[in-house]
Design a protein around this motif. Structure first.
Motif, PDB file in Angstrom:
ATOM      1  N   UNK A 193       0.856  -1.191   0.000  1.00 59.01           N
ATOM      2  CA  UNK A 193       0.000   0.000   0.000  1.00 59.01           C
ATOM      3  C   UNK A 193       0.890   1.238   0.000  1.00 59.01           C
ATOM      4  N   UNK A 194       0.568   2.190  -0.846  1.00 61.69           N
ATOM      5  CA  UNK A 194       1.296   3.456  -0.911  1.00 61.69           C
ATOM      6  C   UNK A 194       0.364   4.557  -0.408  1.00 61.69           C
ATOM      7  N   UNK A 195       0.853   5.349   0.533  1.00 60.91           N
ATOM      8  CA  UNK A 195      -0.020   6.387   1.099  1.00 60.91           C
ATOM      9  C   UNK A 195       0.798   7.581   1.524  1.00 60.91           C
ATOM     10  N   UNK A 196       0.179   8.718   1.472  1.00 60.87           N
ATOM     11  CA  UNK A 196       0.771   9.952   1.969  1.00 60.87           C
ATOM     12  C   UNK A 196      -0.304  10.682   2.760  1.00 60.87           C
ATOM     13  N   UNK A 197      -0.029  10.939   4.037  1.00 59.59           N
ATOM     14  CA  UNK A 197      -1.005  11.566   4.927  1.00 59.59           C
ATOM     15  C   UNK A 197      -0.530  12.965   5.263  1.00 59.59           C
ATOM     16  N   UNK A 198      -1.361  13.929   4.976  1.00 66.40           N
ATOM     17  CA  UNK A 198      -1.093  15.322   5.348  1.00 66.40           C
ATOM     18  C   UNK A 198      -2.372  15.849   5.991  1.00 66.40           C
TER      19      UNK A 198
END
Length: 425
Positions: free
Chosen positions: A235-240
């Motif tokens: 899984x690829x994710x970026x949380x901002x």
């Protein structure tokens, strides 16, 4: 343990509660002394934030004592420790500093407690010592997890090969080379989620003194990452916070049920409303479906839809009616005369929502039906279309969809999309 284990004749948890400040001050002094001896940088030693986390550790130790032998802390109880460790990772501190600090703090607490145990309490001191070690063992696991998650997020966001794949997928570049570099086999397809995390519906009256807002942000980000990790290491994710993008490998026949399950799990774990724009596609179309998911999410938020996962089918009419072009520019202008008449705009919205029923509209607005008729007549004169005419109602709906979207973009600081976007450079 609480009933038989005593310090100076007082049940141990009560004694720790009464001497919380003393224990914290002693631990802070020990940390300060060690930092000076080791020539540690001063930047991470932020007071009163450091005092807050030390006092929080004392509180958790007291909780462990209260639970007796074999007592355990839960992930929820340790969530602030995890988030605080993540903050220190983002400051660039080595993990060994974090572990040493917890050992020093635990030892400092024991150094205060041990001399206070009376002669008849020496057997109990052994059990207190065991509790200190048990506490240290548990919190070490928690804080290392928080540190590692943040370190991994930083690598993903700055230099890791996984970010190269994430970036390639979202920008429309060929992802094959980036996937090989990251050691990830490209799946048949991705579930692409554009997420918006709502605010805490029941925030505390006031945060503990010294608790950085970044701790709360890291805590939410860690929770999102923990839920997404359940779907595999690819899984690829970026949380901002409050937004996030997740690319979850799925089978070619995946459907909206998968998207709704992810959002349900995030909602349960975070305890806040979560909206998502969801779309599916093979790796070479991720950049396109990601934009579609962003648009779907934006429409759902602008229209005031409840939390949940939304696909294009859920907002199909609003999506099509708000695409950039000369027509949307004209629709914007049609409702511009209502800017100075908010009560007329509210009447128009209520009339459409009530299925064009004047009586129900008047009841909802607490006005006479004649007032509704007057306002609708004036609206028709001002905007150039008559919402009471069936053939012109779609124009009203389209103009209001666009108006909601524009207002949402202004609130969120996004630029309005006009017809100049119709032919990108």
């Amino acid at each position: 343990m609480a009933g038989s284990l005593t310090i100076e004749g007082t049940p141990a948890p009560e004694w720790v509660r009464a001497h919380r400040r003393t224990l914290s001050t002693h631990a802070l002094q020990a940390l300060s002394d060690h930092g000076a001896e080791a020539s540690r940088p001063a930047a991470p030693r932020r007071d009163p934030e450091l005092r807050w986390i030390v006092e929080h550790n004392v509180d958790l130790f007291m909780l462990l004592l209260d639970r007796g032998p074999g007592g355990e802390l839960t992930d929820e109880e340790a969530a602030d420790l995890i988030a605080s460790a993540a903050r220190r990772a983002s400051d660039g501190e080595p993990v060994e500093h974090l572990l040493i600090d917890y050992q020093i703090g635990a030892d400092a607490m024991w150094q205060v407690i041990a001399p206070r145990c009376r002669a008849g309490e020496r057997d109990g001191l052994l059990r207190i010592t065991e509790a200190v070690h048990r506490y240290l063992r548990q919190v070490t696991g928690f804080v290392v997890r928080g540190f590692q998650h943040e370190a991994a997020r930083m690598r993903l966001g700055e230099r890791d090969a996984r970010y190269g794949l994430f970036s390639a997928l979202l920008s429309g570049q060929s992802p094959q080379a980036a996937a090989e570099l990251a050691g990830i086999a490209l799946p048949p397809g991705y579930l692409v989620l554009s997420l918006h995390l709502g605010p805490d519906p029941t925030p505390p009256a006031a945060p503990p003194p010294g608790r950085s807002p970044r701790v709360s942000a890291h805590r939410r980000s860690n929770t999102v990452q923990r839920v997404l990790d359940q779907y595999g290491t690819d899984v690829l994710a970026l949380v901002r916070d409050p937004v996030a993008t997740a690319l979850i490998p799925v089978a070619p026949d995946a459907g909206t049920a998968e998207a709704r399950l992810v959002v349900d799990r995030l909602t349960e774990a975070l305890g806040v409303p979560v909206h998502a724009g969801a779309a599916f596609g093979p790796p070479d179309t991720v950049h396109l479906v990601h934009q579609q998911g962003n648009d779907v999410l934006e429409i759902a938020l602008a229209a005031g839809h409840g939390p949940g996962a939304y696909t294009l089918d859920d907002v199909l009419v609003a999506y099509q009616l708000t695409r950039p072009g000369p027509g949307t520019d004209r629709l914007r202008e049609r409702l511009r005369p209502l800017d100075g008449h908010p009560d007329w705009e509210q009447t128009l919205r209520t009339f459409l929502r009530n299925g064009f029923d004047r009586q129900r509209t008047a009841a909802d607005l607490h006005v006479h039906p004649n007032t509704v008729d007057y306002r609708l007549t004036r609206i028709a004169v001002l905007v150039g279309f008559d919402p009471t005419e069936p053939a012109q109602r779609l124009t009203a709906f389209a103009a209001l969809y666009l108006r909601d979207l524009d207002r949402y973009r202004r609130r969120s600081g996004r630029a309005l999309v006009t017809s100049s976007w119709a032919t990108p450079a």
